[in-house]
Write a protein that holds these residues in place. Sequence first.
Motif, PDB file in Angstrom:
ATOM      1  N   MET A  80       0.822  -1.219   0.000  1.00 20.85           N
ATOM      2  CA  MET A  80       0.000   0.000   0.000  1.00 20.85           C
ATOM      3  C   MET A  80       0.853   1.265   0.000  1.00 20.85           C
ATOM      4  O   MET A  80       0.313   2.369   0.084  1.00 20.85           O
ATOM      5  CB  MET A  80      -0.892   0.018   1.244  1.00 20.85           C
ATOM      6  CG  MET A  80      -1.913  -1.086   1.324  1.00 20.85           C
ATOM      7  SD  MET A  80      -3.193  -0.959   0.059  1.00 20.85           S
ATOM      8  CE  MET A  80      -3.872   0.639   0.386  1.00 20.85           C
ATOM      9  N   ASN A  81       2.169   1.133  -0.076  1.00 22.80           N
ATOM     10  CA  ASN A  81       3.068   2.293  -0.033  1.00 22.80           C
ATOM     11  C   ASN A  81       2.839   3.147   1.206  1.00 22.80           C
ATOM     12  O   ASN A  81       2.948   4.376   1.163  1.00 22.80           O
ATOM     13  CB  ASN A  81       2.908   3.154  -1.295  1.00 22.80           C
ATOM     14  CG  ASN A  81       3.170   2.371  -2.566  1.00 22.80           C
ATOM     15  OD1 ASN A  81       2.323   2.319  -3.450  1.00 22.80           O
ATOM     16  ND2 ASN A  81       4.333   1.739  -2.662  1.00 22.80           N
ATOM     17  N   GLY A  82       2.480   2.493   2.313  1.00 24.78           N
ATOM     18  CA  GLY A  82       2.325   3.185   3.583  1.00 24.78           C
ATOM     19  C   GLY A  82       1.021   3.925   3.767  1.00 24.78           C
ATOM     20  O   GLY A  82       0.798   4.564   4.798  1.00 24.78           O
ATOM     21  N   GLU A  83       0.099   3.845   2.799  1.00 20.68           N
ATOM     22  CA  GLU A  83      -1.136   4.636   2.861  1.00 20.68           C
ATOM     23  C   GLU A  83      -2.164   4.086   3.837  1.00 20.68           C
ATOM     24  O   GLU A  83      -3.086   4.792   4.236  1.00 20.68           O
ATOM     25  CB  GLU A  83      -1.775   4.730   1.463  1.00 20.68           C
ATOM     26  CG  GLU A  83      -0.956   5.536   0.483  1.00 20.68           C
ATOM     27  CD  GLU A  83      -1.613   5.623  -0.878  1.00 20.68           C
ATOM     28  OE1 GLU A  83      -2.830   5.360  -0.964  1.00 20.68           O
ATOM     29  OE2 GLU A  83      -0.922   5.942  -1.856  1.00 20.68           O
ATOM     30  N   LEU A  84      -2.044   2.827   4.211  1.00 13.22           N
ATOM     31  CA  LEU A  84      -3.068   2.197   5.033  1.00 13.22           C
ATOM     32  C   LEU A  84      -2.440   1.075   5.845  1.00 13.22           C
ATOM     33  O   LEU A  84      -1.615   0.318   5.335  1.00 13.22           O
ATOM     34  CB  LEU A  84      -4.176   1.635   4.129  1.00 13.22           C
ATOM     35  CG  LEU A  84      -5.544   1.347   4.749  1.00 13.22           C
ATOM     36  CD1 LEU A  84      -6.165   2.617   5.303  1.00 13.22           C
ATOM     37  CD2 LEU A  84      -6.464   0.734   3.704  1.00 13.22           C
ATOM     38  N   LEU A  85      -2.828   0.993   7.111  1.00 11.57           N
ATOM     39  CA  LEU A  85      -2.388  -0.094   7.978  1.00 11.57           C
ATOM     40  C   LEU A  85      -3.599  -0.899   8.442  1.00 11.57           C
ATOM     41  O   LEU A  85      -4.655  -0.322   8.723  1.00 11.57           O
ATOM     42  CB  LEU A  85      -1.643   0.450   9.196  1.00 11.57           C
ATOM     43  CG  LEU A  85      -0.256   1.057   8.946  1.00 11.57           C
ATOM     44  CD1 LEU A  85       0.327   1.590  10.249  1.00 11.57           C
ATOM     45  CD2 LEU A  85       0.691   0.042   8.325  1.00 11.57           C
ATOM     46  N   PRO A  86      -3.464  -2.220   8.549  1.00 13.78           N
ATOM     47  CA  PRO A  86      -4.609  -3.049   8.931  1.00 13.78           C
ATOM     48  C   PRO A  86      -4.685  -3.273  10.437  1.00 13.78           C
ATOM     49  O   PRO A  86      -3.688  -3.157  11.158  1.00 13.78           O
ATOM     50  CB  PRO A  86      -4.321  -4.368   8.224  1.00 13.78           C
ATOM     51  CG  PRO A  86      -2.816  -4.465   8.257  1.00 13.78           C
ATOM     52  CD  PRO A  86      -2.305  -3.038   8.134  1.00 13.78           C
ATOM     53  N   GLU A  87      -5.893  -3.608  10.900  1.00 17.43           N
ATOM     54  CA  GLU A  87      -6.090  -4.119  12.256  1.00 17.43           C
ATOM     55  C   GLU A  87      -5.953  -5.640  12.188  1.00 17.43           C
ATOM     56  O   GLU A  87      -6.702  -6.306  11.471  1.00 17.43           O
ATOM     57  CB  GLU A  87      -7.479  -3.748  12.781  1.00 17.43           C
ATOM     58  CG  GLU A  87      -7.703  -2.259  12.990  1.00 17.43           C
ATOM     59  CD  GLU A  87      -7.094  -1.759  14.282  1.00 17.43           C
ATOM     60  OE1 GLU A  87      -6.732  -2.616  15.127  1.00 17.43           O
ATOM     61  OE2 GLU A  87      -6.981  -0.533  14.448  1.00 17.43           O
ATOM     62  N   VAL A  88      -4.981  -6.182  12.922  1.00 13.13           N
ATOM     63  CA  VAL A  88      -4.729  -7.631  12.908  1.00 13.13           C
ATOM     64  C   VAL A  88      -5.207  -8.205  14.237  1.00 13.13           C
ATOM     65  O   VAL A  88      -4.723  -7.813  15.301  1.00 13.13           O
ATOM     66  CB  VAL A  88      -3.233  -7.930  12.702  1.00 13.13           C
ATOM     67  CG1 VAL A  88      -3.000  -9.435  12.640  1.00 13.13           C
ATOM     68  CG2 VAL A  88      -2.727  -7.249  11.430  1.00 13.13           C
TER      69      VAL A  88
END
Length: 844
Positions: free
Chosen positions: A307-315
Motif C-alpha cells: 500500500m506504499n504506507g497509505e493504510l495499515l490493517p487491524e490484525v
Amino acid sequence: MSNVPSLQPLANNRDALLLAEAIGWLHDYRKCSEEHLQTQAPGSNTQALQRTELANKQPNLQSISPALQSIQQNQQNSCSVIDLLDDRKWNQSTLGQFLSRCHNTSHFDKQEPVDGKQTYPGTRMSSPFGFEQPVGTNLTQNLWSLPWNDLTQVAQKRQHLREQISSLFSQTVADSRRPINEVDLWSWGAFVGALYKAALAGALLTGTTPAPQSLQWRLLSIRVDGLAYISNVARIPDLLARQQLLVGALDTVRDLLEVTYPLGSEVYRDENGSVFIVPDVPDLLDASDGQGVTLRAEIVRAFSQTMNGELLPEVTLEQNPWWGQDPNWPNATNDRLPNVKKMLTIPIVASVDVSAIESLWKGKEGNWELCPVCRLRPKQESKDTCAHCEKRRGSRIAAWEKDPHRTIWMDELADANSRVALLIGKFGLDDWLSGDLVQTLLVKADPQNNTFTPKNPSPARLRRVWETCQRFWTETVQSILDALPGRERWLLEVQETDLPHQGVVCDGTLNGQPISVWRLNGALLTVSFVPEQPSVGQLHITWEDQRQKRLATYQVKDVKKPSADYLCYHPTLTLLASPDQFLALVPAADAVEITNKIRGEYETQFGKVQNRLPLFLGIVFFPRKMPLMAVMDTARRMLEQVEFKEETWQVECSCPSEDKLTRHLRLAKDQARIVYEVPVRMGDKHTDDLWYPYFFFQGNPTARPLRFQHNGRWLVHANDLREEDTILVTPSRFAYIFLESTAQRFRFDSQADMMLLDELPHLIKMWADLKQSGITDTGLHAVSALLETKQASWGSGQEFDRLVRTTLKEAGLLPNVVRPEDVQNGRFFRCLELYQHILKQKVH
C-alpha cells in the motif's frame, strides 16, 4: 522469549504443508462423479467410484507423501497421497488421523435428513437459500482430467491446481439429498483443506503433536476501512488504482499466510479485509522468523509495503478456540463454532504507516506541496500529483489502452442528458454470517412425528452464504449490466498537428455540442457519449498541462470510426463487488430499469428467505461533471444509514398461485403494503419445499403443521400463514437521490428518503400508465403542482382527499393510472420527480 513459537519450521516444511492442504481439497474426490450421484438416487444398487481407480490412473501419486517427520516420528507405515485419499486407511497414520478429524470437524453439514433422495439424472444443487440449479455434466471425465501431476510440484503450481479443483468441484454437491444439497463439493473440500493445513502447522509451531481428537482452531482477521479508502478520490482512474492496490495488499497477506508460512487459509474476504483459519496457538502473532520479526509485524509490513504506507490493517487473533463438531459426537453435542460475525465487526481505526510517509518528506525543501490525490506524500509545485499517484494513474490508463472495450471515463458513462448514476446494493448479512439465521432453515421437517431439526451453521454453510451473495453481484448483476447495448466511439481527424499531449482528457464543444476527446496518435478519439456520428466543423477544447489551463481550436476535417480495438465500449463500470456491498456506474437513463431487474433476480434467487435476508438498492443520480468524491461520499452515507430492522406486519392475503409453485402473500402495515411471491417448491417443481420458506410468527401458531421454534420464537411455513396472522419480517429497501450540487449529499434522510423495495415496480408501472393516459406534460405538471401545494397547506385530511379525487378524475387519471392513496403516500410525486425531473422524460 524462548517459548515464543518460531515460523522457521513452517518455511522448512512448506512443500509438505501445501501438499497436505491440496489433499484436504481432494479428500472426497470420488463424489465428483456420476457414479456418486447414481448411488444416492432412490432405489439405486449401483457402485460408487472405486477407490482403486485413482492409483490406476495416477500411479505416480503412490510415491508422493507430505513428509512431516516431526509429526510422523516412529511410524514405519507408508503415508502416500494415495493412502491419504483413501478414507479406509486414515487410522493407519497420524497424518491420516489428523485428516479424519478435520473431515469430522466439518461434518455439521452431514446432518441426516428425512429421505430427500433425488433422481438421477435430474439431480439439482441448491443455494444455501433453497434456489436450485442442475449439477454439472461429465463430472467423472472432468475429474480424471484434473491436473493431478501438479501435486508433485504443488508449491509452484498451487494456484493453478486450486483454480482447476474449485472450478470443477463447485459444480456438484457433497451430498445430493435434500435439503443438505446446498453445500457444494468445493466448499466442503476447501474447509477441510484449511483445517488440515492449520492443524499440521500448529503441531510444527508448538513442537508437539496433539491427539487428533483434541485439535482446535482460531480465526485471524485483517481488517481496514476499505470503502472509505477507495472512495476518497476525485477521479475514476484513481479509484480503480486504489481498488487494485487494496486487493494487491490483501493478496500479499494471503500469500504470506498461505504459502510463505503455510499456517492458514483465507475463508472470507470483503471490501474491508480478510479472515483466515489458523492453528490454535494463543501467541501465534508473536511467532517470529529467523531475524526476530513477529508474524504480526510481518503481516503489517507486507500490507503496508504493497500500500506504499497509505493504510495499515487491524490484525486480530480470535480469543477463544473452537473445534467444530464435538470430537465425541454422536455421544456428545458440545459443538463449538467460530464467531465470524465478531471478527467482521471489530472497530477499525484508519491509520497510515507514519514512518514510511515521514521518510518521503525528509529533505524536501522549497517548492513542495501536499499531493491532492493521496493527501500524504509530497509533490512538486509544478506537478498535479506526487510521483506515486502519477504512476498509478498512468498504469490505470495504460491498462485501459490495452482493453478499451471497458471504459474508465465518466463522460462515456453519461446518458443523452449528461447524467450518470451510481448503483448501490447491500445485503443484510450480519445475522446469517453469525449463524443465527442459518438455524431458521431446516434439515428435517417431519410434521407427522413433529420433528423439526434446524441446520447447523457450519463454516462450509457460512462460506456458501457469503459466496452466494457475492456471486449474485459478480455473475447475476454483472450479466444484467453486460446486457446493456454497447456504444461507439469516433475518431476526429484535424488539420492542425499541434495536439494535446498523450494521456490527457480534453473537454470542449464540436459545433456547439459538448464533447470530450483523447489524443490517439495523430487524431482525437471521442471519450464521451456521442449518440450519432458527429459532423466536421470547429472543435474548441481545454485541458490541464503542468497545472496550467490550455485552450485550443481545431478544424475537424474528417470523422470516421476508429480501429476495432477502440470502436466499441460497454457503458458500465463496476467499482465494488463484495459479499454484502456492490457499487457500479451506469448511464442515468438505464439506472431504474437495471435496478428493477436486480430486484427481480433477487426475488427469484432469494425468494424463500427474502423476509429474513433483506436487500437495499440505491441510486445516486448526478451530472457527469459532479466531483466523484461527492458521489462516493453520498454512497457511503446511504450505506451507513441503511438499517435492516425486523418489523411487525399483518397478513392481508395468503393464497397459492395457480401452478402451486409459489405462495402469494400480501402484508399490511398502516398504509404500506408488501407483496411476496414465495417459492414453495424445489427446483424440480414437484417436491414440496418443507425446509426454507418460513416466517417469524407473533403469538402461538396453533394448528399449523409446519412450525418450529428458534431461540424461543415460532417460525411458520409460508403455506400455513393465514389472513390476519401477525408476522415479523425485515423488509428490503430502495432509495434514490439526485446530486444537483455537492451540498446535497448531506441532505439524504434515511427516514424520509428510504422506501420499501416493493415501491420500485409501482413507480415504474405508474409512469408507464401515465404515458398511455393521454395527459400532456403541461397538464401533468399542473396536477402535480396543485396537489403538492394544497397538501403542504391543508395536510392530509378529508378536504384534501376530496380535492385529490376530483383533480385526478378531471385529469383522466382516476382510477386506473393514479389512485388517491398514491398521492397521499407520496408515490405520485416521487414518480414525477424520478422520471420528469431527474431522467428528463416526457409523457407525450
